[in-house]
Design a protein around this motif. Structure first.
Motif, PDB file in Angstrom:
ATOM      1  N   ARG A 150     -30.508 -20.810 -49.938  1.00 59.22           N
ATOM      2  CA  ARG A 150     -31.038 -21.209 -48.630  1.00 59.22           C
ATOM      3  C   ARG A 150     -32.182 -22.208 -48.796  1.00 59.22           C
ATOM      4  NH1 ARG A 150     -34.797 -20.152 -44.742  1.00 59.22           N
ATOM      5  NH2 ARG A 150     -34.024 -20.226 -42.616  1.00 59.22           N
ATOM      6  N   GLN A 151     -33.051 -21.953 -49.754  1.00 58.64           N
ATOM      7  CA  GLN A 151     -34.166 -22.872 -49.986  1.00 58.64           C
ATOM      8  C   GLN A 151     -33.660 -24.235 -50.440  1.00 58.64           C
ATOM      9  OE1 GLN A 151     -36.456 -20.604 -52.789  1.00 58.64           O
ATOM     10  NE2 GLN A 151     -37.642 -19.590 -51.190  1.00 58.64           N
ATOM     11  N   ALA A 152     -32.618 -24.247 -51.262  1.00 59.26           N
ATOM     12  CA  ALA A 152     -32.050 -25.510 -51.724  1.00 59.26           C
ATOM     13  C   ALA A 152     -31.429 -26.277 -50.552  1.00 59.26           C
ATOM     14  CB  ALA A 152     -31.003 -25.251 -52.808  1.00 59.26           C
ATOM     15  N   LEU A 153     -30.730 -25.566 -49.676  1.00 58.86           N
ATOM     16  CA  LEU A 153     -30.147 -26.218 -48.506  1.00 58.86           C
ATOM     17  C   LEU A 153     -31.219 -26.774 -47.571  1.00 58.86           C
ATOM     18  CD1 LEU A 153     -27.214 -23.801 -47.668  1.00 58.86           C
ATOM     19  CD2 LEU A 153     -27.032 -26.189 -48.362  1.00 58.86           C
ATOM     20  N   LEU A 154     -32.290 -26.011 -47.366  1.00 59.00           N
ATOM     21  CA  LEU A 154     -33.383 -26.499 -46.518  1.00 59.00           C
ATOM     22  C   LEU A 154     -34.024 -27.751 -47.108  1.00 59.00           C
ATOM     23  CD1 LEU A 154     -35.127 -23.199 -45.386  1.00 59.00           C
ATOM     24  CD2 LEU A 154     -33.935 -24.852 -43.939  1.00 59.00           C
ATOM     25  N   LEU A 155     -34.219 -27.751 -48.412  1.00 57.63           N
ATOM     26  CA  LEU A 155     -34.803 -28.917 -49.079  1.00 57.63           C
ATOM     27  C   LEU A 155     -33.890 -30.132 -48.934  1.00 57.63           C
ATOM     28  CD1 LEU A 155     -37.116 -29.994 -50.831  1.00 57.63           C
ATOM     29  CD2 LEU A 155     -35.800 -29.271 -52.820  1.00 57.63           C
ATOM     30  N   MET A 156     -32.593 -29.918 -49.139  1.00 59.79           N
ATOM     31  CA  MET A 156     -31.638 -31.016 -49.025  1.00 59.79           C
ATOM     32  C   MET A 156     -31.604 -31.567 -47.595  1.00 59.79           C
ATOM     33  SD  MET A 156     -27.505 -31.030 -49.477  1.00 59.79           S
ATOM     34  CE  MET A 156     -27.345 -30.045 -47.995  1.00 59.79           C
ATOM     35  N   ASP A 198     -30.475 -40.241 -34.426  1.00 58.86           N
ATOM     36  CA  ASP A 198     -29.510 -39.190 -34.059  1.00 58.86           C
ATOM     37  C   ASP A 198     -29.087 -38.381 -35.286  1.00 58.86           C
ATOM     38  OD1 ASP A 198     -29.571 -39.807 -31.373  1.00 58.86           O
ATOM     39  OD2 ASP A 198     -27.797 -41.125 -31.470  1.00 58.86           O
ATOM     40  N   ALA A 199     -28.841 -39.056 -36.380  1.00 54.78           N
ATOM     41  CA  ALA A 199     -28.463 -38.359 -37.607  1.00 54.78           C
ATOM     42  C   ALA A 199     -29.617 -37.491 -38.111  1.00 54.78           C
ATOM     43  CB  ALA A 199     -28.042 -39.359 -38.680  1.00 54.78           C
ATOM     44  N   ALA A 200     -30.833 -37.982 -37.979  1.00 55.07           N
ATOM     45  CA  ALA A 200     -32.004 -37.203 -38.401  1.00 55.07           C
ATOM     46  C   ALA A 200     -32.135 -35.939 -37.559  1.00 55.07           C
ATOM     47  CB  ALA A 200     -33.269 -38.049 -38.288  1.00 55.07           C
ATOM     48  N   ARG A 201     -31.898 -36.059 -36.256  1.00 51.86           N
ATOM     49  CA  ARG A 201     -31.951 -34.867 -35.388  1.00 51.86           C
ATOM     50  C   ARG A 201     -30.861 -33.873 -35.748  1.00 51.86           C
ATOM     51  NH1 ARG A 201     -33.777 -38.569 -31.530  1.00 51.86           N
ATOM     52  NH2 ARG A 201     -31.690 -39.042 -30.753  1.00 51.86           N
ATOM     53  N   HIS A 202     -29.678 -34.361 -36.109  1.00 54.08           N
ATOM     54  CA  HIS A 202     -28.594 -33.463 -36.505  1.00 54.08           C
ATOM     55  C   HIS A 202     -28.946 -32.710 -37.792  1.00 54.08           C
ATOM     56  CE1 HIS A 202     -26.356 -35.132 -33.317  1.00 54.08           C
ATOM     57  NE2 HIS A 202     -25.154 -34.941 -33.809  1.00 54.08           N
ATOM     58  N   ALA A 203     -29.550 -33.387 -38.743  1.00 53.89           N
ATOM     59  CA  ALA A 203     -29.960 -32.730 -39.990  1.00 53.89           C
ATOM     60  C   ALA A 203     -31.033 -31.677 -39.712  1.00 53.89           C
ATOM     61  CB  ALA A 203     -30.471 -33.763 -40.993  1.00 53.89           C
ATOM     62  N   ALA A 204     -31.973 -32.003 -38.826  1.00 59.69           N
ATOM     63  CA  ALA A 204     -33.019 -31.038 -38.472  1.00 59.69           C
ATOM     64  C   ALA A 204     -32.424 -29.832 -37.753  1.00 59.69           C
ATOM     65  CB  ALA A 204     -34.075 -31.703 -37.600  1.00 59.69           C
ATOM     66  N   LEU A 205     -31.454 -30.074 -36.886  1.00 60.75           N
ATOM     67  CA  LEU A 205     -30.790 -28.980 -36.185  1.00 60.75           C
ATOM     68  C   LEU A 205     -30.020 -28.098 -37.157  1.00 60.75           C
ATOM     69  CD1 LEU A 205     -30.007 -27.606 -33.531  1.00 60.75           C
ATOM     70  CD2 LEU A 205     -28.097 -29.205 -33.374  1.00 60.75           C
ATOM     71  N   ALA A 206     -29.353 -28.705 -38.115  1.00 60.33           N
ATOM     72  CA  ALA A 206     -28.622 -27.929 -39.129  1.00 60.33           C
ATOM     73  C   ALA A 206     -29.578 -27.036 -39.914  1.00 60.33           C
ATOM     74  CB  ALA A 206     -27.876 -28.866 -40.071  1.00 60.33           C
ATOM     75  N   ALA A 207     -30.761 -27.550 -40.226  1.00 57.39           N
ATOM     76  CA  ALA A 207     -31.751 -26.743 -40.954  1.00 57.39           C
ATOM     77  C   ALA A 207     -32.215 -25.567 -40.094  1.00 57.39           C
ATOM     78  CB  ALA A 207     -32.941 -27.610 -41.366  1.00 57.39           C
TER      79      ALA A 207
END
Length: 78
Positions: free
Chosen positions: A17-23, A38-47
């Protein structure tokens, strides 16, 4: 499931989980740097959607009889 496997499994899940959050935070930052909001918001939402991992207390070792000697791991019984 073996009770002794629980702490190691939880540790692995926490590390994953920590590795995924970092990525995902790296992806978000790179997207912002490139101007892809938009892509940055999607990555933040995924986190934000990554599930929390409940950390369980380690299973206590079984109590031995008083005065009993512990056998070393890998040693023969007889």
């Amino acid at each position: 499931m073996n009770a002794s496997a629980l702490p190691a499994q939880t540790e692995t899940e926490t590390t994953d989980r920590q590795a995924l959050l970092l990525m995902l935070s790296y992806v978000e930052a790179e997207c912002r740097r490139l101007g892809a909001e938009d892509a940055a918001r999607h990555a933040a939402l995924a986190a934000c959607l990554l599930p929390e991992i409940a950390i369980q207390a380690p299973v206590p070792a079984p109590a031995h009889a008083p005065g009993a000697a512990k056998r070393g791991r890998g040693l023969r019984l007889h």
